[in-house]
Write a protein that holds these residues in place. Structure first.
Motif, PDB file in Angstrom:
ATOM      1  N   THR A 166      23.824  28.177  10.157  1.00  0.00           N
ATOM      2  CA  THR A 166      24.660  26.978  10.142  1.00  0.00           C
ATOM      3  C   THR A 166      23.790  25.742  10.268  1.00  0.00           C
ATOM      4  O   THR A 166      24.037  24.718   9.620  1.00  0.00           O
ATOM      5  CB  THR A 166      25.712  27.034  11.264  1.00  0.00           C
ATOM      6  N   GLU A 167      22.735  25.840  11.071  1.00  0.00           N
ATOM      7  CA  GLU A 167      21.782  24.734  11.157  1.00  0.00           C
ATOM      8  C   GLU A 167      21.110  24.490   9.806  1.00  0.00           C
ATOM      9  O   GLU A 167      20.856  23.337   9.425  1.00  0.00           O
ATOM     10  CB  GLU A 167      20.736  25.012  12.227  1.00  0.00           C
ATOM     11  N   ALA A 168      20.847  25.559   9.053  1.00  0.00           N
ATOM     12  CA  ALA A 168      20.270  25.393   7.716  1.00  0.00           C
ATOM     13  C   ALA A 168      21.212  24.592   6.819  1.00  0.00           C
ATOM     14  O   ALA A 168      20.760  23.767   6.005  1.00  0.00           O
ATOM     15  CB  ALA A 168      19.981  26.760   7.100  1.00  0.00           C
ATOM     16  N   LEU A 169      22.515  24.825   6.941  1.00  0.00           N
ATOM     17  CA  LEU A 169      23.487  24.062   6.145  1.00  0.00           C
ATOM     18  C   LEU A 169      23.483  22.591   6.553  1.00  0.00           C
ATOM     19  O   LEU A 169      23.576  21.697   5.700  1.00  0.00           O
ATOM     20  CB  LEU A 169      24.889  24.644   6.314  1.00  0.00           C
ATOM     21  N   VAL A 170      23.386  22.343   7.851  1.00  0.00           N
ATOM     22  CA  VAL A 170      23.322  20.959   8.331  1.00  0.00           C
ATOM     23  C   VAL A 170      22.066  20.278   7.802  1.00  0.00           C
ATOM     24  O   VAL A 170      22.098  19.123   7.353  1.00  0.00           O
ATOM     25  CB  VAL A 170      23.359  20.930   9.875  1.00  0.00           C
ATOM     26  N   GLU A 255      33.885  21.079  -0.332  1.00  0.00           N
ATOM     27  CA  GLU A 255      32.931  20.066   0.105  1.00  0.00           C
ATOM     28  C   GLU A 255      32.372  20.420   1.486  1.00  0.00           C
ATOM     29  O   GLU A 255      33.124  20.783   2.393  1.00  0.00           O
ATOM     30  CB  GLU A 255      33.625  18.708   0.188  1.00  0.00           C
ATOM     31  N   LEU A 256      31.048  20.340   1.616  1.00  0.00           N
ATOM     32  CA  LEU A 256      30.420  20.358   2.923  1.00  0.00           C
ATOM     33  C   LEU A 256      30.482  18.915   3.411  1.00  0.00           C
ATOM     34  O   LEU A 256      29.720  18.056   2.982  1.00  0.00           O
ATOM     35  CB  LEU A 256      28.971  20.848   2.846  1.00  0.00           C
ATOM     36  N   ALA A 257      31.433  18.653   4.295  1.00  0.00           N
ATOM     37  CA  ALA A 257      31.760  17.271   4.644  1.00  0.00           C
ATOM     38  C   ALA A 257      30.926  16.719   5.787  1.00  0.00           C
ATOM     39  O   ALA A 257      30.864  15.498   5.982  1.00  0.00           O
ATOM     40  CB  ALA A 257      33.252  17.171   4.989  1.00  0.00           C
ATOM     41  N   GLY A 258      30.295  17.591   6.554  1.00  0.00           N
ATOM     42  CA  GLY A 258      29.484  17.119   7.665  1.00  0.00           C
ATOM     43  C   GLY A 258      28.989  18.280   8.507  1.00  0.00           C
ATOM     44  O   GLY A 258      29.375  19.430   8.296  1.00  0.00           O
ATOM     45  N   GLY A 259      28.136  17.957   9.461  1.00  0.00           N
ATOM     46  CA  GLY A 259      27.619  19.000  10.342  1.00  0.00           C
ATOM     47  C   GLY A 259      26.858  18.392  11.496  1.00  0.00           C
ATOM     48  O   GLY A 259      26.493  17.217  11.477  1.00  0.00           O
ATOM     49  N   SER A 260      26.631  19.212  12.505  1.00  0.00           N
ATOM     50  CA  SER A 260      25.930  18.709  13.681  1.00  0.00           C
ATOM     51  C   SER A 260      25.258  19.847  14.432  1.00  0.00           C
ATOM     52  O   SER A 260      25.675  21.001  14.343  1.00  0.00           O
ATOM     53  CB  SER A 260      26.908  18.000  14.621  1.00  0.00           C
ATOM     54  N   VAL A 261      24.215  19.489  15.170  1.00  0.00           N
ATOM     55  CA  VAL A 261      23.476  20.429  16.016  1.00  0.00           C
ATOM     56  C   VAL A 261      23.326  19.809  17.401  1.00  0.00           C
ATOM     57  O   VAL A 261      22.945  18.643  17.523  1.00  0.00           O
ATOM     58  CB  VAL A 261      22.087  20.727  15.414  1.00  0.00           C
ATOM     59  N   THR A 262      23.636  20.588  18.443  1.00  0.00           N
ATOM     60  CA  THR A 262      23.431  20.128  19.814  1.00  0.00           C
ATOM     61  C   THR A 262      22.805  21.257  20.639  1.00  0.00           C
ATOM     62  O   THR A 262      22.667  22.384  20.157  1.00  0.00           O
ATOM     63  CB  THR A 262      24.747  19.702  20.498  1.00  0.00           C
ATOM     64  N   SER A 263      22.474  20.949  21.882  1.00  0.00           N
ATOM     65  CA  SER A 263      21.899  21.946  22.779  1.00  0.00           C
ATOM     66  C   SER A 263      22.621  21.947  24.125  1.00  0.00           C
ATOM     67  O   SER A 263      22.927  20.883  24.675  1.00  0.00           O
ATOM     68  CB  SER A 263      20.414  21.654  23.005  1.00  0.00           C
ATOM     69  N   ASP A 264      22.880  23.147  24.660  1.00  0.00           N
ATOM     70  CA  ASP A 264      23.498  23.268  25.983  1.00  0.00           C
ATOM     71  C   ASP A 264      22.561  22.827  27.101  1.00  0.00           C
ATOM     72  O   ASP A 264      22.989  22.265  28.102  1.00  0.00           O
ATOM     73  CB  ASP A 264      23.881  24.728  26.264  1.00  0.00           C
ATOM     74  N   ALA A 404      25.592  24.841  16.455  1.00  0.00           N
ATOM     75  CA  ALA A 404      25.606  24.255  15.114  1.00  0.00           C
ATOM     76  C   ALA A 404      27.013  24.396  14.549  1.00  0.00           C
ATOM     77  O   ALA A 404      27.623  25.469  14.635  1.00  0.00           O
ATOM     78  CB  ALA A 404      24.591  24.936  14.206  1.00  0.00           C
ATOM     79  N   VAL A 405      27.514  23.319  13.976  1.00  0.00           N
ATOM     80  CA  VAL A 405      28.873  23.290  13.435  1.00  0.00           C
ATOM     81  C   VAL A 405      28.840  22.647  12.059  1.00  0.00           C
ATOM     82  O   VAL A 405      28.202  21.608  11.865  1.00  0.00           O
ATOM     83  CB  VAL A 405      29.825  22.499  14.358  1.00  0.00           C
ATOM     84  N   ALA A 406      29.527  23.266  11.117  1.00  0.00           N
ATOM     85  CA  ALA A 406      29.665  22.711   9.773  1.00  0.00           C
ATOM     86  C   ALA A 406      31.140  22.423   9.502  1.00  0.00           C
ATOM     87  O   ALA A 406      32.011  23.237   9.839  1.00  0.00           O
ATOM     88  CB  ALA A 406      29.121  23.673   8.723  1.00  0.00           C
ATOM     89  N   ALA A 407      31.407  21.270   8.907  1.00  0.00           N
ATOM     90  CA  ALA A 407      32.771  20.877   8.540  1.00  0.00           C
ATOM     91  C   ALA A 407      32.926  20.972   7.029  1.00  0.00           C
ATOM     92  O   ALA A 407      32.087  20.449   6.275  1.00  0.00           O
ATOM     93  CB  ALA A 407      33.052  19.452   9.014  1.00  0.00           C
TER      94      ALA A 407
END
Length: 412
Positions: A166-170, A255-264, A404-407
């Motif tokens: 998912t991070e690769a998509l972001v 459409e890949l409309a957006g994405g994000s990566v964060t850390s706990d 990692a999240v993809a919208a």
């Protein structure tokens, strides 16, 4: 100006099928890709877990011998799915200097590494294959794809455990927005159904031990869930700017409309039980998509079937969606595929795109007694999604606290 990024090709090899359409068809039908491992090493090492989500079609069944002998199974799966995705995109005639690869893995060429170690111990250094390092390195899959489908803009690899693909998509989204490529081949792969990781995951109490019923072992959100099921395979998406796709007359899935990566920043294996960083990733992905939580219709949850992981994800979803959460159709497809680690996000992204494209949320099998603490509308039989524009999230969370999240947005 923000560009619209679209999906024009998909490819997958998974425990459910040797292609993306086969995997999707089996998923909608409620099939399980999880079965007993029929290898002598299971008994040799007296493994406590004797089943997994084994790829329906193995690399040697698809690739020429001269090719598969020079690729670790993880790279074999990657190349097979990438070729399918590229063909599905119409094998676009694109300058290789404008094609990039963002590909991932959680572990890499584990079979090659451990086979080489056994050879060294048993037969000595002269018998270790000279291709060992190129086969085991984590970037081997990205490199193999970039050579089989000429991609000279870049070939990059991220390794962030189960959030990897998912991070690769972001990353692909960012690279297309930056204009350093017109087309990106993105995804992830994993092939670690091997006695060592099975023993290790089992020692962590992370794996289900339902040896008597493998097909029902992965039970996301169920009150009787007892761990995840290891899976293998790969998923690949062809992504490009809408302008480029329309100019060549491409078919667009969504459409890949957006994405994000964060850390706990919480624990090396356990998720933050409050789900705050995972919630931030979802909110940031929605913000990049120009959307708000109430716009979301569907979520493909990470939902590994572990006691702590599923509840942590529920807490993060509740943080993001609040009163809107009961309106969201939630699917947990690892119940059917097992957990492909670094390949899981890409496969689930494909399932999310197809859910929007075909307006059908896939089922979560094996949910017979939903955990009363997890108040989600979990899809248990394939369910039509509403008419009109649709928005969905695909969540991936990994050891180390990677989120990692993809919208994705519908296009038709």
């Amino acid at each position: 100006m923000t560009k619209k990024i679209v999906v024009t090709g998909i490819g997958a090899t998974s425990p459910l099928g040797g292609t993306a359409p086969e995997s999707w068809k089996a998923l909608l039908a409620g099939e399980s890709g999880i079965s007993t491992i029929e290898h002598d090493w299971v008994e040799k090492y007296d493994l406590p877990v004797k089943f997994a989500g084994q790829a329906k079609v193995q690399g040697h069944e698809v690739l020429e011998r001269v090719e598969w002998k020079r690729l670790d199974p993880s790279s074999q799966f990657a190349v097979i799915s990438a070729r399918e995705a590229w063909a599905d995109a119409g094998s676009p005639d694109v300058d290789p200097l404008r094609v990039g690869v963002d590909y991932s893995t959680g572990i890499g060429g584990l079979w090659t590494l451990l086979d080489a170690w056994d050879t060294l111990k048993e037969k000595g250094p002269r018998r270790v294959l000279p291709m060992t390092i190129p086969m085991l390195m984590p970037n081997a899959a990205a490199a193999a794809i970039s050579m089989t489908i000429p991609s000279r803009a870049f070939a990059r690899t991220d390794v962030s455990a189960c959030a990897s693909s998912t991070e690769a998509l972001v990353n692909a989204y960012d690279h297309l927005q930056a204009g350093i490529a017109d087309v990106v081949i993105a995804g992830g792969t994993e092939a670690v159904i091997h006695p060592m990781p099975i023993a290790s995951f089992a020692a962590m109490q992370a794996l289900s031990k339902r040896n008597d019923s493998p097909a029902t072992a992965s039970r996301p959100f169920d009150s009787t869930r007892d761990g995840f099921v290891l899976g293998e395979g790969a998923g690949t998406l062809v992504l490009e700017t809408e302008e480029h796709a329309l100019a060549r007359g491409a078919r667009i899935y969504g459409e890949l409309a957006g994405g994000s990566v964060t850390s706990d920043s919480y624990h090396i294996t356990a998720p933050d039980p409050e789900g705050s960083a995972a919630a931030r990733a979802m909110l940031a992905a929605l913000a990049q998509a120009g959307a708000v939580p109430s716009d979301v219709d569907h979520v493909n949850a990470h939902a590994t079937s572990t006691p702590v992981g599923d509840i942590a994800e529920y807490n993060s979803l509740l943080r993001v969606f609040g009163d809107h959460l009961p309106n969201i159709a939630v699917s947990a497809t690892k119940a059917a595929t097992g957990h492909l680690l670094g390949g899981t996000g890409a496969l689930e992204a494909i399932f999310t795109i197809l859910a929007l494209h075909e307006r059908m949320a896939p089922p979560t099998i094996n949910l017979t007694d939903q955990d009363p603490a997890i108040k989600l509308d979990v899809v248990t039989t394939a369910r039509p999604l509403r008419d009109g524009p649709l928005l969905a999230l695909s969540n991936s969370f990994g050891f180390g606290g990677h989120n990692a999240v993809a919208a994705f947005r519908s296009y038709n």
